[in-house]
Each structure stands twice: as C-alpha cells, then as structure tokens.
Design a protein around this motif. Structure first.
Motif, short mmCIF file in Angstrom:
data_model
loop_
_atom_site.label_atom_id
_atom_site.label_comp_id
_atom_site.label_asym_id
_atom_site.label_seq_id
_atom_site.Cartn_x
_atom_site.Cartn_y
_atom_site.Cartn_z
N SER A 89 -70.54 -90.89 -15.55
CA SER A 89 -71.84 -91.26 -14.98
C SER A 89 -72.91 -91.26 -16.07
O SER A 89 -73.77 -92.15 -16.13
CB SER A 89 -72.22 -90.27 -13.88
OG SER A 89 -71.30 -90.33 -12.81
N ARG A 90 -72.85 -90.27 -16.94
CA ARG A 90 -73.82 -90.19 -18.03
C ARG A 90 -73.71 -91.41 -18.95
O ARG A 90 -74.71 -91.95 -19.41
CB ARG A 90 -73.59 -88.90 -18.83
CG ARG A 90 -74.63 -88.64 -19.91
CD ARG A 90 -74.36 -87.31 -20.60
NE ARG A 90 -75.39 -86.99 -21.57
CZ ARG A 90 -75.38 -85.92 -22.36
NH1 ARG A 90 -74.38 -85.04 -22.26
NH2 ARG A 90 -76.37 -85.70 -23.21
N TYR A 91 -72.46 -91.83 -19.18
CA TYR A 91 -72.24 -93.01 -20.02
C TYR A 91 -72.89 -94.25 -19.39
O TYR A 91 -73.60 -95.01 -20.04
CB TYR A 91 -70.73 -93.23 -20.20
CG TYR A 91 -70.37 -94.41 -21.07
CD1 TYR A 91 -70.14 -94.24 -22.43
CD2 TYR A 91 -70.24 -95.69 -20.53
CE1 TYR A 91 -69.81 -95.31 -23.24
CE2 TYR A 91 -69.90 -96.76 -21.34
CZ TYR A 91 -69.68 -96.57 -22.67
OH TYR A 91 -69.37 -97.63 -23.47
N ARG A 92 -72.65 -94.45 -18.09
CA ARG A 92 -73.20 -95.62 -17.43
C ARG A 92 -74.73 -95.60 -17.40
O ARG A 92 -75.38 -96.62 -17.59
CB ARG A 92 -72.63 -95.73 -16.01
CG ARG A 92 -71.13 -96.00 -15.98
CD ARG A 92 -70.62 -96.14 -14.56
NE ARG A 92 -69.18 -96.38 -14.54
CZ ARG A 92 -68.63 -97.59 -14.69
NH1 ARG A 92 -69.39 -98.64 -14.86
NH2 ARG A 92 -67.32 -97.72 -14.66
N LEU A 93 -75.32 -94.42 -17.17
CA LEU A 93 -76.78 -94.31 -17.20
C LEU A 93 -77.32 -94.62 -18.59
O LEU A 93 -78.39 -95.22 -18.74
CB LEU A 93 -77.21 -92.91 -16.76
CG LEU A 93 -77.03 -92.59 -15.27
CD1 LEU A 93 -77.35 -91.12 -15.00
CD2 LEU A 93 -77.93 -93.49 -14.42
N VAL A 96 -75.21 -92.33 -24.56
CA VAL A 96 -73.85 -92.90 -24.56
C VAL A 96 -72.96 -92.12 -25.52
O VAL A 96 -71.82 -91.77 -25.19
CB VAL A 96 -73.90 -94.39 -24.95
CG1 VAL A 96 -72.51 -94.90 -25.30
CG2 VAL A 96 -74.50 -95.21 -23.80
N ASP A 97 -73.48 -91.84 -26.71
CA ASP A 97 -72.68 -91.10 -27.69
C ASP A 97 -72.32 -89.71 -27.17
O ASP A 97 -71.19 -89.23 -27.32
CB ASP A 97 -73.45 -90.97 -29.01
CG ASP A 97 -73.58 -92.30 -29.73
OD1 ASP A 97 -72.80 -93.22 -29.39
OD2 ASP A 97 -74.45 -92.42 -30.60
N ALA A 98 -73.30 -89.03 -26.54
CA ALA A 98 -73.06 -87.70 -26.01
C ALA A 98 -72.03 -87.74 -24.88
O ALA A 98 -71.18 -86.85 -24.77
CB ALA A 98 -74.37 -87.08 -25.52
N VAL A 124 -65.90 -97.56 -27.32
CA VAL A 124 -65.09 -96.47 -26.77
C VAL A 124 -63.78 -96.46 -27.52
O VAL A 124 -63.06 -97.44 -27.54
CB VAL A 124 -64.82 -96.68 -25.27
CG1 VAL A 124 -63.93 -95.56 -24.74
CG2 VAL A 124 -66.13 -96.70 -24.50
N PRO A 125 -63.47 -95.38 -28.22
CA PRO A 125 -62.30 -95.42 -29.11
C PRO A 125 -60.99 -95.61 -28.36
O PRO A 125 -60.75 -94.98 -27.35
CB PRO A 125 -62.36 -94.05 -29.80
CG PRO A 125 -63.11 -93.18 -28.84
CD PRO A 125 -64.11 -94.07 -28.18
N GLU A 126 -60.18 -96.51 -28.88
CA GLU A 126 -58.83 -96.66 -28.36
C GLU A 126 -58.08 -95.34 -28.47
O GLU A 126 -57.15 -95.07 -27.75
CB GLU A 126 -58.08 -97.75 -29.14
CG GLU A 126 -58.53 -99.17 -28.82
CD GLU A 126 -58.14 -99.59 -27.42
OE1 GLU A 126 -57.19 -99.02 -26.86
OE2 GLU A 126 -58.78 -100.49 -26.87
N ALA A 127 -58.55 -94.50 -29.40
CA ALA A 127 -57.92 -93.19 -29.57
C ALA A 127 -57.98 -92.36 -28.31
O ALA A 127 -57.17 -91.46 -28.11
CB ALA A 127 -58.60 -92.43 -30.70
N ALA A 128 -58.95 -92.64 -27.45
CA ALA A 128 -59.07 -91.86 -26.22
C ALA A 128 -57.82 -91.97 -25.39
O ALA A 128 -57.44 -91.04 -24.68
CB ALA A 128 -60.27 -92.37 -25.41
N ARG A 129 -57.15 -93.11 -25.49
CA ARG A 129 -55.94 -93.28 -24.70
C ARG A 129 -54.75 -92.59 -25.35
O ARG A 129 -53.71 -92.44 -24.72
CB ARG A 129 -55.66 -94.78 -24.53
CG ARG A 129 -56.77 -95.46 -23.74
CD ARG A 129 -56.36 -96.82 -23.29
NE ARG A 129 -56.37 -97.77 -24.38
CZ ARG A 129 -56.06 -99.06 -24.22
NH1 ARG A 129 -55.70 -99.52 -23.05
NH2 ARG A 129 -56.09 -99.88 -25.25
N ALA A 130 -54.93 -92.17 -26.59
CA ALA A 130 -53.87 -91.40 -27.25
C ALA A 130 -54.21 -89.92 -27.30
O ALA A 130 -53.36 -89.09 -27.57
CB ALA A 130 -53.66 -91.91 -28.68
N ALA A 131 -55.47 -89.58 -27.00
CA ALA A 131 -55.91 -88.19 -27.11
C ALA A 131 -55.10 -87.26 -26.23
O ALA A 131 -54.87 -86.10 -26.57
CB ALA A 131 -57.39 -88.09 -26.77
N ALA A 132 -54.66 -87.74 -25.05
CA ALA A 132 -53.90 -86.90 -24.13
C ALA A 132 -52.54 -86.52 -24.68
O ALA A 132 -51.88 -85.63 -24.16
CB ALA A 132 -53.72 -87.63 -22.80
#
Length: 513
Positions: free
Chosen positions: A46-50, A66-68, A127-135
């Motif tokens: 939600s914070r990202y979208r705002l 957005v960065d936060a 948005v880093p593609e890494a997020a999908r590898a972070a898990a």
C-alpha cells in the motif's frame, strides 16, 4: 561469460521449490508471526502504491516513499524465509502484482491511475527481479542449496575442483577475499547468494581481474563487450574498460543473472547456461522445451559442451565455498582489511611486489594489488603521491620495507634493469687479415700520438624514440627517465594497456634524457 545440496552422511536430492508447511501443525506463536509478516507485506505494498500517486502529483516525497516501501518488502521476505510456516510464494504475490501492473501499463492494457505517468512506470520497473529470488535465501545462505537439483554431474565437478583443479580453487578463493568488499555487496543488494558469485568468478577467471579470453570476454566475471555494454560496462571515458573493475563487473553480473532468472522461471541452471552459452540460445531452448529442467536430455543436449561443463562446475565451486570442511578443504586465511596506500616515491606494482615480500602469504601481493587497482598495469610507473587500494597489511609492509633501506633499493634496481643493456656495443670491428701479426712502427716503438684526443660532444637530448620489438611504454619511460602517465598522454595512448607497436615513433616530451 554472459551468454548447491547439503549432505548429512548421505547426499540428498534437492529441489528448487519453496518448502510448504501444514498450517494446522504450526504453533500459535508461529501462526501469529506469519500473520504479522503478511500484514507487513500488505502495508508495504500500500505504501508503494501511495508513493506512486505522490509521484504522479509531482510530490517530491514520492520517490523516497517508494524506495522505503521496497526496502520494507525486502525485509519481510528476509524474515519470511527464516520463519516456520511462512509461504514465500504468498509473500511474493505483492511483488508479482506490482510487476504485472507495470507490464500491463507498458503494453497499453491498463491506463495509468491517479495521474501516475511515465516516471511511476519506470519506478515499477525498478522493483528488483531479485525479489522473486529472495525467498530462496536466508541469512546464512543455506536455503540456496535448495535451488539446485544435486546430481552426478555436480559430484564430478566437486571431484575435479578437489583434485587437479584444487590449486585454481584455492587461488580463486584467495583472490576473491581481497575483492570481497567490492563485489559481494552488489550480489547482496540484488538478493543473490555469495556462493553463486564465487562459483561464477572461480570458473570464469579464477579471480584474475585482467583475465581476457580468446573470444574477447574480459574481467573477473568475463563479460563479452556487447553484453557488458548493455549492463553499463565499457570505456568510462578515460580509456579504461570497466569490465576489468571488480565492483562494476559484479554489479553487472548480478543484474544479468536476475534478468535471466526473471524470464527462466528462477532456474539457476538455465540462467548459468545463458551466462555461458548465450541468453538467446538459453531462451530458445527453454521456450521450445516448455520450460523443462536443464538436466532434461532434450534441453541438456542443445547446449554446447562448454556450457554443459560450465553449469555443474559453477554449482560445484559454489557448494564447496559453502561446505569446505565436509571435504577436508581448508581455504587460506586472508587479511583483507581495506586501506589506502599512498606512494611516498615513484614506484610500480612490480617494484612494490618485490619490496613487500611474501608477508606470510604463499605468493606475495602482486595479484592483490593488480585486482584492487585494475587501471594500472604491473609495470606502469606510478608517481609519488599516487593512492592505491590496498590492505592494512600491505600498507604496514610498505612503510617498513619499500620507503627506504636495502630492500627498497634492491627492488628498484631489479625493476629498472634492462636485459638489453647486458649487450656491450664497442663500435665497428676491424676485420682480421693475414698481416695481423705484423707490428707497425708506432705499435712496436710504443710511440704516443702527440695529438690530444678530441672531447666527444654531449649528445643532444632526443625528442623521439622508435619502439623496438618487445618494448613496453613503461620500459621506454624508465629508459628516458619519464613519467609513464605523462608519456602516454603526450602520445595519446589509452590506459591501462598503453598499447604500442614495434617501429612506432614515441614523442619524448618531458623526459630528462
């Protein structure tokens, strides 16, 4: 070249999928923790979208929001992979929604909302593609081993690294330790495991920054020119190719891998195949096979022999990086605490290598100095005041042995020596005739000439020099007492190679003679 499996007595099969849990088997504490993480993820989304809305309204605080928000999401992912019962797939849904929204907007399927324009779209793309590898990771890197299916090809790779290629593996580790503070943060920020960075670097270059392949791949991560350029590598304007810079190369490598992971279903094997065998080939094979695993015969056989060897060897090196003790492998201890070395007098990396000595290492410090200072060739003459990247150990040895004293003088003498000066030139030789035994009157009587010998005129200072076979610019600079950098600038020669050729005329402006 852009183009692990834990054992406990016996080797186990590892899968790439995230572990699933039966929610009913969880304790109340674990359930509460999972629910709290889910709420944190929703709040971050939600914070990202705002933040995007603020950007659309020209509110300067939008970007920081957005960065936060992205940082919040990454923190939740890091906590999720360590929390029992937390579903990485569920937590990744927020990322996927943001990525999909951005893709739909780019394709024209969804109109921008709330006045969000192109800048917001570009931020969504960030948005880093890494997020999908972070898990797939946790703090100590152990979850990384679940990314790869262990098989005999990797076992064979481990065997090779531990036998005939053991010296290369040890060298790679030692070289990497000096550069770790430059390279590892780039992978860490991208959500990629350090072991993967080490595995690629070990197979590509053994951690030699100036490594260049016959095909033209260059640097510690061996980027081809075109691929490197796409990820920001190449001439930085001073003539230096940043493919040789460990920090830049690691950052580009992380970006490349995450790009490939994003289109190859997070398959490390297929992404490595792309790194070595070419992204186009890997994508065609992946699409044509319907997304089958790299080890599927129909996929495996479509890659060249080099790539079929490359993938398991990288995985094997990464596995050994994580679990050396299980194989009786002891990596050397390296004191790599960074420090700046400021030269108190002119020198070169060659001269420093000699006067520094081994300092408790196996091979001394030349490779470390070269890797940490890729802009300079080993024989480049560096002026007093030049600052070099080094370690606290190197700086201490420099102050003790290289500033003054017998070893410092000896190192300078050895570096300044020119093998060609061993050849004595005495002028033209008078041919020997049959009358060689005849003594002339002046010779027999010992008559001295009454004419005083003429004093040879002092030769004029040369203004140019013709390059001889095998000479380097540094050798010429030493011969005529010039500064290598100044000489290169006068002759418009680019660092770090200062390429010259036999027969080339070199201007000697600023030289002493």
């Amino acid at each position: 070249m852009p183009a692990f499996a834990r054992t406990s007595g016996a080797l186990v099969a590892l899968t790439f999928a995230a572990l699933s849990f039966d929610a009913s088997a969880l304790s109340k504490r674990d359930q509460s923790a999972v629910e709290a993480l889910d709420q944190r993820m929703q709040a971050a989304e939600s914070r990202y979208r705002l933040g995007l809305v603020k950007i659309g309204n020209a509110d300067p605080s939008g970007r920081s929001e957005v960065d936060a928000a992205l940082e919040d999401m990454e923190d939740v992912m890091a906590a999720c992979v360590k929390q029992k019962g937390c579903s990485a797939t569920t937590m990744l849904a927020g990322y996927k929604r943001l990525l999909k929204r951005n893709a739909d907007t780019a394709a024209g399927d969804e109109a921008p909302e709330d006045g969000v324009g192109d800048e917001a779209g570009s931020l969504a793309a960030d948005v880093p593609e890494a997020a999908r590898a972070a898990a797939l990771l946790n703090a100590d890197g152990q979850r990384f081993v679940k990314m790869v299916q262990y098989n005999p090809a990797v076992q064979a790779g481990i065997r090779r690294w531990l036998t005939d290629m053991r010296p290369s593996l040890i060298d790679s580790y030692e070289n990497y330790q000096y550069m770790r503070q430059l390279m590892w943060p780039q992978f860490e920020r991208a959500g990629l495991p350090e072991a993967l960075l080490f595995g690629i670097m070990a197979k590509e270059s053994n951690g030699r920054v100036h490594s260049t392949s016959r095909a033209g791949a260059a640097g510690p991560m061996q980027f081809m020119y075109a691929t490197g350029k796409r990820f920001g590598l190449g001439d930085d304007g001073s003539g230096f190719d940043t493919r040789y810079d460990p920090r830049s190369a690691a950052e580009a490598s992380a970006r490349y891998l995450n790009e490939r992971l994003g289109v190859l279903n997070n398959s490390i094997e297929m992404s490595l195949a792309a790194y070595n065998g070419g992204e186009g080939r890997a994508q065609r094979v992946y699409n044509g096979s319907g997304g089958r695993n790299f080890w599927d015969e129909s996929v495996y056989n479509q890659f060249p022999t080099e790539t079929r060897d490359y993938v398991p060897m990288v995985i094997a090196a990464a596995w050994l990086f994580l679990h050396p003790k299980e194989y009786g492998l002891t990596f050397p201890k390296v004191d790599s605490r960074p420090a700046t070395l400021r030269l108190s007098k002119p020198s070169s990396i060659y001269e420093l290598t000699i006067c520094l000595g081994n300092g408790g290492t196996r091979e001394g410090y030349m490779r470390a100095l070269r890797n940490l200072n890729p802009r300079y060739q080993a024989d480049s003459w560096l002026s007093a005041g030049t600052s070099l990247n080094a370690t606290t150990r190197i700086v201490g040895l420099y102050n003790r042995w290289c500033v003054q004293g017998q070893r410092a003088q000896l190192a300078h003498t050895l570096v300044m020596s020119d093998a060609r000066s061993a050849i004595v030139r005495t002028g033209p030789v008078t041919p020997v005739t049959d009358d060689a035994d005849v003594v002339t009157e002046s010779e027999g009587a010992g008559v001295a000439s009454t004419a005083a010998p003429a004093t040879p005129p002092k030769p004029a200072r040369p203004t140019s020099y013709t390059v001889q076979t095998g000479e380097t610019l540094t050798a010429i600079a030493q011969k005529f007492q010039c500064d290598t950098g100044d000489l290169a600038k006068v002759n418009k020669l680019k660092a770090p190679r200062y390429a010259i050729r036999p027969g080339q005329k070199i201007k000697l402006e600023g030289c002493d003679g």
